[in-house]
Write a protein that holds these residues in place. Structure first.
Motif, PDB file in Angstrom:
ATOM      1  N   ASP A 178       0.834  -1.207   0.000  1.00  0.00           N
ATOM      2  CA  ASP A 178       0.000   0.000   0.000  1.00  0.00           C
ATOM      3  C   ASP A 178       0.868   1.256   0.000  1.00  0.00           C
ATOM      4  O   ASP A 178       0.536   2.254  -0.639  1.00  0.00           O
TER       5      ASP A 178
ATOM      6  N   ILE B   9      -4.273   8.051  -8.472  1.00  0.00           N
ATOM      7  CA  ILE B   9      -5.291   7.265  -9.180  1.00  0.00           C
ATOM      8  C   ILE B   9      -6.005   8.091 -10.268  1.00  0.00           C
ATOM      9  O   ILE B   9      -6.549   7.547 -11.222  1.00  0.00           O
TER      10      ILE B   9
ATOM     11  N   ARG C  23      -1.149   0.459  -8.519  1.00  0.00           N
ATOM     12  CA  ARG C  23      -2.016  -0.140  -7.512  1.00  0.00           C
ATOM     13  C   ARG C  23      -1.661  -1.609  -7.382  1.00  0.00           C
ATOM     14  O   ARG C  23      -1.288  -2.238  -8.380  1.00  0.00           O
TER      15      ARG C  23
ATOM     16  N   ARG D 233      -8.309  -7.144  -2.969  1.00  0.00           N
ATOM     17  CA  ARG D 233      -9.735  -7.481  -3.041  1.00  0.00           C
ATOM     18  C   ARG D 233     -10.385  -6.834  -4.258  1.00  0.00           C
ATOM     19  O   ARG D 233     -10.161  -5.661  -4.516  1.00  0.00           O
ATOM     20  N   GLY D 234     -11.199  -7.586  -4.955  1.00  0.00           N
ATOM     21  CA  GLY D 234     -11.843  -7.039  -6.157  1.00  0.00           C
ATOM     22  C   GLY D 234     -11.000  -7.278  -7.395  1.00  0.00           C
ATOM     23  O   GLY D 234     -11.476  -7.100  -8.515  1.00  0.00           O
TER      24      GLY D 234
ATOM     25  N   ALA E 212     -11.310  -4.320 -10.099  1.00  0.00           N
ATOM     26  CA  ALA E 212     -11.537  -3.198  -9.186  1.00  0.00           C
ATOM     27  C   ALA E 212     -10.548  -2.067  -9.459  1.00  0.00           C
ATOM     28  O   ALA E 212     -10.919  -0.891  -9.473  1.00  0.00           O
TER      29      ALA E 212
ATOM     30  N   GLU F 286     -11.674   1.579 -10.974  1.00  0.00           N
ATOM     31  CA  GLU F 286     -11.409   2.726 -10.107  1.00  0.00           C
ATOM     32  C   GLU F 286     -10.590   3.786 -10.824  1.00  0.00           C
ATOM     33  O   GLU F 286     -10.884   4.984 -10.746  1.00  0.00           O
TER      34      GLU F 286
ATOM     35  N   GLU G 118     -12.708   5.615 -13.464  1.00  0.00           N
ATOM     36  CA  GLU G 118     -13.596   6.622 -12.873  1.00  0.00           C
ATOM     37  C   GLU G 118     -12.814   7.828 -12.372  1.00  0.00           C
ATOM     38  O   GLU G 118     -13.177   8.976 -12.630  1.00  0.00           O
ATOM     39  N   ALA G 119     -11.725   7.568 -11.643  1.00  0.00           N
ATOM     40  CA  ALA G 119     -10.991   8.659 -10.996  1.00  0.00           C
ATOM     41  C   ALA G 119     -10.271   9.535 -12.019  1.00  0.00           C
ATOM     42  O   ALA G 119     -10.127  10.743 -11.824  1.00  0.00           O
TER      43      ALA G 119
ATOM     44  N   LEU H  31     -16.952  -3.154 -11.749  1.00  0.00           N
ATOM     45  CA  LEU H  31     -16.531  -3.359 -10.364  1.00  0.00           C
ATOM     46  C   LEU H  31     -17.537  -4.314  -9.739  1.00  0.00           C
ATOM     47  O   LEU H  31     -18.737  -4.060  -9.772  1.00  0.00           O
ATOM     48  N   PRO H  32     -17.089  -5.441  -9.201  1.00  0.00           N
ATOM     49  CA  PRO H  32     -18.047  -6.368  -8.596  1.00  0.00           C
ATOM     50  C   PRO H  32     -18.690  -5.750  -7.365  1.00  0.00           C
ATOM     51  O   PRO H  32     -18.154  -4.797  -6.778  1.00  0.00           O
ATOM     52  N   VAL H  33     -19.834  -6.308  -6.932  1.00  0.00           N
ATOM     53  CA  VAL H  33     -20.470  -5.839  -5.701  1.00  0.00           C
ATOM     54  C   VAL H  33     -19.597  -6.193  -4.502  1.00  0.00           C
ATOM     55  O   VAL H  33     -19.388  -5.406  -3.597  1.00  0.00           O
ATOM     56  N   GLY H  34     -19.053  -7.416  -4.523  1.00  0.00           N
ATOM     57  CA  GLY H  34     -18.163  -7.847  -3.446  1.00  0.00           C
ATOM     58  C   GLY H  34     -17.229  -8.901  -3.996  1.00  0.00           C
ATOM     59  O   GLY H  34     -17.335  -9.289  -5.162  1.00  0.00           O
ATOM     60  N   ASP H  35     -16.288  -9.352  -3.158  1.00  0.00           N
ATOM     61  CA  ASP H  35     -15.413 -10.418  -3.591  1.00  0.00           C
ATOM     62  C   ASP H  35     -16.196 -11.730  -3.585  1.00  0.00           C
ATOM     63  O   ASP H  35     -17.054 -11.929  -2.737  1.00  0.00           O
TER      64      ASP H  35
END
Lengths: 351, 351
Positions: B96, B174, B234, B238-239, B243, B247, B250-251, B341-345
């Motif tokens: 990170d 990003i 990045r 997760r994602g 993801a 991201e 969009e950004a 982008l998925p809703v969740g993993d």
């Protein structure tokens, strides 16, 4: 770290947290924006970032050393008189920075949430964190969100880490107490521990108790201005005053002699301790500062503490001696007794 | 923060963690010294402190901005092919920091332990953290230990936070992708997610899988030397890759077009995905770097990645476009498809 860009502000349409809220996708983004970004970012002048950044030159203007600390919070229950897990998580890390002589600058917040927790519960905790951060003058700048299945954690755990700056010339440390120094506290002992005990509810207690949970950085700033020779400071959390005193006695290679009659304890805490056979010296605190100060600065230090809203009941509770190095002894109405570091806290999940 | 002074080094005489090990007393001190101080402090030249401190001047020699990040780890199972929760906790926070352009300097480690966990399990996790920190060239400088009753958490959660320094002139973000840029990855997708799926055991899978969990800071240092104009980086946790790409689209207000045939995926991961109907783009990674680089630096960037042990299979997977801003599209053998982008993993507690 959540790779979340706060592009939108949505209010979640579901009342409870689901596993998908921890999955790194749109559900997590919505949760983070609803609960944390909206609480911590305030006016959006300083949005919550996935990696917080700060100019080193701006930090260096405040001092010459960076301080860094972390603390996990698993308190049960989440809400109690005087605060909640959010208040604790901010104050605890602010205080860890401040007792080391640092001015707290920024905090991170990582949460582990049990599936099924009410989103409103999270919103309340986040609001408490934002309030406590505002009171302490720090920003919560980055965070992380994990969700585990029902039964894999108990409701909510919060871990905060903090970065601060230590002013040039401030040199405090647990090994710096010297014979002749005095020991000060800013207020009554055991309020947090007693409050959590009572809030557990299974004791049938309904005492007039509230946690002392508070950010100590303002008080500590005043103390250091008044007594720049301060040797060391600690907040007396798990293990209580007993843990702090035994630790400083061992680390400094000195004896500590305190007077039981000088210890500030509220009637409510004293009553609960007598009822349950507990010792206020062993109960946890979340807003009690212990400071060791050279004797010649004691009066100025005590006056500075008493002039602060969090130090109205500040007291000189004892002194540092060359006798019995490594030992803490208390004068009581029945003679002297040795204070030991307890094996553990009488109460699990106190913070 | 544990108010622990590492005065002694004791080996615990009990085989499992008890509630008293989290109580702030002698039991906690013994646990912290046996497990964490002995693993992290190494030769004791840099003992684990209750508040870590570092000279701001030394930090400023490495760059002009401080970076600060946090991440919680709740992976189930604790141990899996290629790593464990300790490896993940160090690599995750190192990565990170690194993808934000920072050189990681120091980490904190806060653990929540379930009563009854084997002390040897903790020792193994601490050893993995020490190994990963050594590989990444960072120090674990401070920590905290909490113990909760049996059933109040699932074995062990670890939260790491990290501080790093961003070199003067490095400006990644990003929102900085521009039409014409290219998208690179350093290696195969989905290894971590597929490994955790298989390690759960309840699928009866016995595939040839291992997590890609690794510290990316060395690789990233080489990339930034070779391609100083790098727009953003990045790690695709997760994602998954999906993801990260959605991201950044969009950004940055750009479109992203990738080619399915260019995506590196191992036969084992591809097989597992086909069996279970999963998409490698959505699986979590713990050692996959996604970098957006100006086209004129693409060749140098790719060469730098491939020259590093963690980049042997680096690939140029697509480019940034001015068409369809905010959208990610993939060329496949059957035409184009939109990546959301998925809703969740697909899998909870992946990290």
């Amino acid at each position: 770290m959540n790779a979340i860009t706060p592009l939108r502000r949505r209010r979640l349409s579901v009342p409870t947290v689901t596993l998908s809220h921890g999955g790194g996708g749109t559900a997590m983004r919505d949760l983070v924006e609803d609960v944390f970004v909206s609480a911590f970012a305030g006016d959006a002048a300083a949005p919550l970032e996935d990696q917080a950044r700060m100019d080193l030159a701006a930090l260096a203007a405040g001092g010459d050393r960076l301080a860094f600390t972390t603390d996990g919070f698993v308190v049960d229950p989440l809400f109690f008189p005087g605060g909640d897990i959010g208040t604790l998580a901010v104050c605890g890390t602010v205080n860890d920075l401040a007792v080391g002589g640092a001015v707290p600058v920024m905090l991170s917040c990582a949460v582990v949430i049990e599936e099924g927790l009410a989103v409103d519960t999270l919103r309340r905790v986040a609001a408490s964190m934002a309030d406590a951060a505002r009171a302490a003058g720090v920003r919560i700048v980055t965070g992380d969100t994990k969700v585990v299945a029902r039964g894999a954690c108990d409701k909510l755990f919060v871990t905060t880490s903090g970065v601060g700056v230590i002013r040039r010339g401030i040199e405090v440390g647990i090994g710096k107490a010297r014979p002749g120094d005095v020991v000060l506290v800013n207020g009554p002992l055991g309020c947090h521990g007693a409050t959590i005990l009572a809030a557990r509810g299974d004791l049938g207690l309904d005492a007039d108790l509230a946690s002392d949970c508070a950010p100590l950085n303002g008080l500590i700033g005043d103390l250091l201005d008044a007594a720049p020779g301060t040797r060391l400071m600690r907040d007396a959390t798990r293990g209580g005053l007993a843990a702090v005193l035994t630790e400083l006695a061992e680390a400094s290679g000195v004896g500590v002699l305190i007077a039981e009659e000088a210890l500030p304890v509220t009637p409510a805490v004293r009553g609960l301790c007598e009822l349950l056979g507990l010792d206020p010296l062993h109960l946890a605190n979340e807003g009690v500062l212990v400071a060791v100060v050279p004797r010649e600065q004691a009066a100025a230090a005590l006056a500075a503490l008493r002039a602060h809203p969090l130090g109205g009941q500040a007291a000189l509770i004892g002194g540092v001696t060359s006798e019995r190095p490594g030992r803490v002894v208390m004068d009581t109405a029945f003679g002297q007794r040795t204070i030991d570091l307890p094996v553990g806290d009488p109460l699990p999940r106190i913070c």
